[in-house]
Scaffold this motif. Sequence first.
Motif, PDB file in Angstrom:
ATOM      1  N   PHE A   1      29.901  40.116  39.742  1.00 31.66           N
ATOM      2  CA  PHE A   1      30.882  39.566  40.667  1.00 31.66           C
ATOM      3  C   PHE A   1      30.376  38.269  41.287  1.00 31.66           C
TER       4      PHE A   1
ATOM      5  N   LEU B   1      30.348  46.842  43.657  1.00 30.34           N
ATOM      6  CA  LEU B   1      30.967  46.031  44.696  1.00 30.34           C
ATOM      7  C   LEU B   1      31.486  46.981  45.754  1.00 30.34           C
ATOM      8  N   ARG B   2      31.120  46.711  47.004  1.00 33.74           N
ATOM      9  CA  ARG B   2      31.464  47.610  48.106  1.00 33.74           C
ATOM     10  C   ARG B   2      30.903  48.983  47.778  1.00 33.74           C
TER      11      ARG B   2
ATOM     12  N   PHE C   1      39.953  42.601  44.312  1.00 33.79           N
ATOM     13  CA  PHE C   1      38.954  43.645  44.224  1.00 33.79           C
ATOM     14  C   PHE C   1      38.633  44.193  45.612  1.00 33.79           C
ATOM     15  N   ARG C   2      38.317  45.465  45.684  1.00 37.78           N
ATOM     16  CA  ARG C   2      37.991  46.111  46.953  1.00 37.78           C
ATOM     17  C   ARG C   2      36.623  45.586  47.420  1.00 37.78           C
ATOM     18  N   ARG C   3      36.607  44.968  48.610  1.00 36.65           N
ATOM     19  CA  ARG C   3      35.353  44.407  49.128  1.00 36.65           C
ATOM     20  C   ARG C   3      35.378  44.305  50.634  1.00 36.65           C
TER      21      ARG C   3
ATOM     22  N   ASP D   1      31.543  36.059  46.612  1.00 38.26           N
ATOM     23  CA  ASP D   1      32.566  36.530  47.549  1.00 38.26           C
ATOM     24  C   ASP D   1      33.321  37.747  47.045  1.00 38.26           C
ATOM     25  N   GLY D   2      32.997  38.231  45.835  1.00 38.93           N
ATOM     26  CA  GLY D   2      33.612  39.439  45.310  1.00 38.93           C
ATOM     27  C   GLY D   2      35.017  39.274  44.779  1.00 38.93           C
ATOM     28  N   SER D   3      35.501  38.043  44.650  1.00 39.26           N
ATOM     29  CA  SER D   3      36.887  37.835  44.210  1.00 39.26           C
ATOM     30  C   SER D   3      37.021  37.654  42.710  1.00 39.26           C
TER      31      SER D   3
END
Length: 375
Positions: free
Chosen positions: A340, A297-298, A373-375, A343-345
Motif C-alpha cells: 500500500f 492495512l489497518r 480501502f479501510r484505513r 496513505d493507504g489509498s
Amino acid sequence: MRRRTFLTVVPAAAAFSGAVWSEAAAASVSAGASPYGPLGAPDANGMALPSGFTGRVVARTGQSVGGTLWHPAPDGGACFADGTGWIYVSNSEVPLVGGASAIRFRADGSVVRAYRILSGTNLNCAGGATPWNTWLSCEEIFRGRVYETDPYGARSAQPRPAMGRFKHEAAACDPDRRVIYLTEDETDGCFYRFTPTTWGDLAGGRLDVLCGLGGDNVEWRQVPNPTPGVLERQTRHQVSAARHFNGGEGCHYAAGVCYFTAKGDRKVWAYDTARQTVTAIYDGTGTLNGVDNITGLRSDLYVAEDGGNMEINIITPDGVVAPIMRLDGQSRSEITGPAFSPDGSRLYFSSQRGTSGESAGTGGITYEVTGPFRR
C-alpha cells in the motif's frame, strides 16, 4: 536465555490476538461477504474490482516506465514515503541479473521516473521494508543472500550475510523487539529470527530458528553457522529440533504479531509475540488458494495468490476471507508484491508472468488499484 513459545493450530477466535485482531473474532475463518462488496466485471486490463475501485497498469516488462525498462518477473515489493509522493520497489525473480527496481510517484500518482536499485543478483523473490527506509531484497536460491538496498537510489546495495545463507523468501521487521523475521522457501523450510547487534545496522547479529521441544512447546535456538559452505550442513538442518514449514512465503509484522504464509501447508500463520504462540489463522479451506505474498492495512490482512483464481483476498479480524481483486485470463501467472502507498489509498502488485504465462516472466505486469480501502 532462550525464550519459550508455543506452537498450536487453533480456531481463529484464539488466533486473532494482539492489537491487530479483535478478541471477538468468529469461531473459524471462512468465506464471507467482503467489506468492499462483490467483485464487478473485469475492466479493460482484466481486473475485477469492487464498486468504487479503479485500476491501471503502471509498468510492463521490457517497456519503458519513467525512462527505465521494467524488469522481468516482478515479485516482492514495498512502498516508501517520498516527500509528497512515494516510491514503489519491486524485485526481479530471474537468474543472474535479478535485482530490484523502483518507481517514484508524484502526489497525484503520476510517474516521476524509474531506476534500478540492485543488479547482478539471483532470483530476487520477496523481502521486506525496514523502519529506516531500506528495502531487504532476498535471493530465493541455494545459499541465497539478503541485500539491503536504498529505494531512493542514493546508496549502493549491500549484502547482509549475517542474516543467513539459505533459500530466502520474505522478511518482516519488528521494531518493538528489534528483530527481523525471515521465511524460507523449502519443503522443509524454517522460520528464523535475526537480532542485529545494533538496531539499524544489519552488518552483524544473531540468527535464531524456531524449534520444537515436544508437544506444542517451542523456543528460539541459535543457528550455529548462518553462512554454511556448499558442502556444509545448511541452516535448516543445523538444529535438530527446528520446526519446519512447507514452502515459506510472505511475511508481515503489525502490532505485536508476525504473519507468515506457507504455500505447501496452504496456511497463514500468526506469531503472537505477547502471548508467545504461533497459530494457523487460515488453513486453506476458504476462497484463498496458493497463499503467497502478504501485507496488511489497518486491522486487515491482504494475501496474494500464486495461481489459484489469481486473486488478492482480504482476511478481516472477524474471520471473513473474501476476494478484493481478481485478474482474468492469467491462470499461468502469480500475484506478487502487494503493498500500500503510505496513505493507504493505493495498492500496488504485479502479475509475474502476465497473460503470456512464460516462465521467464517476460510478460510481467505491475498494477495499481485506487479506492476506499479501510484505513
